[in-house]
Design an enzyme around this catalytic site. Structure first.
Site: not given
Ligand code: GLP
Length: 243
Positions: A67, A136, A138, A143
């Site tokens: 993404d 959440n 995702h 989402e």
């Molecule tokens: C972001 C990314 C995700 C990632 C998520 C969790 O929103 N788009 O791909 O898995 O955050 O992030 P973290 O690893 O910092 O908890």
């Protein structure tokens, strides 16, 4: 579904990196689906170390990232393009032409998402897709929703995601409100999936995603239907899993 519980973040990172390294050793021109966020940073650190000591060769590896924020220029240090170069690409012998992140600066969302989906298909899909987990549920930026989105698309980020990610920006107002992300269908087509999660804060969502009902309200829950998923979590993130 295989669940590997590790002692701590370092151990999680080492095990996840070992799975990715095994994929590269087995198929040097493999397609790696890569993720951003704080969770995989340690995994990338290990990969860089193993490249530096001569154990890993990225010269033929191709990558597709999950993404990108819509509207952030590549040189913005919060863009996922920047993140990937900073944490991995600039430190290994990967060919820049073989690395791909959705182009957040393309204002034509439909064209960019269609281009990205076609590119992944032209590679034959991901051999291994690395995933972090949003609080959440995702994955990528898919989402919670009424239905699973199939292909790469433009999403409106949820308030909770903007809140969670604002720590990286000057303020919540600076967090982009939209992103381009692989769809759930794009992710599910990967031959293997590797999920990483650490810390107490992820314990609830890890249990819900992998032991709760499969529903688009918890996007990661769809992974229960994938035939080859490995989940590497530290003890804290595993603390609410059924025993
Ligand atoms: C972001 C990314 C995700 C990632 C998520 C969790 O929103 N788009 O791909 O898995 O955050 O992030 P973290 O690893 O910092 O908890």
């Amino acid at each position: 579904m295989r669940i590997i519980v590790t002692k701590d973040y370092e151990d999680m990172s080492k095990k996840a990196a070992a799975i990715i390294a095994a994929q590269v050793a087995e198929k040097p021109d493999c397609v790696l689906g890569l993720a951003t966020g704080s969770t995989p940073i340690g995994t990338y650190k290990n990969l860089v170390e193993w490249y530096e000591n001569g154990s890993l060769d990225f010269s033929q590896v191709r990558t597709v990232n999950l993404d990108e924020y819509r509207g952030l220029p590549r040189d913005n240090d919060q863009s996922y393009y920047y993140f990937m170069h900073d944490n991995l690409f600039n430190h290994v012998n990967i060919d820049e032409a073989n690395t791909n992140v959705p182009d957040g600066t393309n204002p034509d969302a439909d064209a960019e998402c269609a281009r990205y989906e076609a590119l992944i298909a032209s590679y034959g899909g991901q051999d291994l897709q690395l995933l972090g987990l949003g609080h959440n549920g995702h994955i990528g930026f898919n989402e919670p929703a009424q239905e699973f989105d199939k292909t790469t698309h433009c999403v409106d980020l949820q308030e909770s995601t903007i809140e969670a990610n604002k720590r990286f920006f000057a303020s919540a107002d600076d967090v982009p409100k939209q992103a381009y992300t692989m769809g759930i269908g794009t992710i599910m087509k990967a031959k293997k999936i590797l999920v990483v999660a650490n810390g107490e804060g992820k314990a609830d969502i890890v249990a819900k995603a992998f032991f709760g009902p499969v529903t688009p309200e918890v996007p990661a829950s769809i992974l229960q239907f994938h035939p080859n998923v490995t989940i590497v979590v530290d003890e804290a993130a595993a603390s609410k899993l059924p025993r």
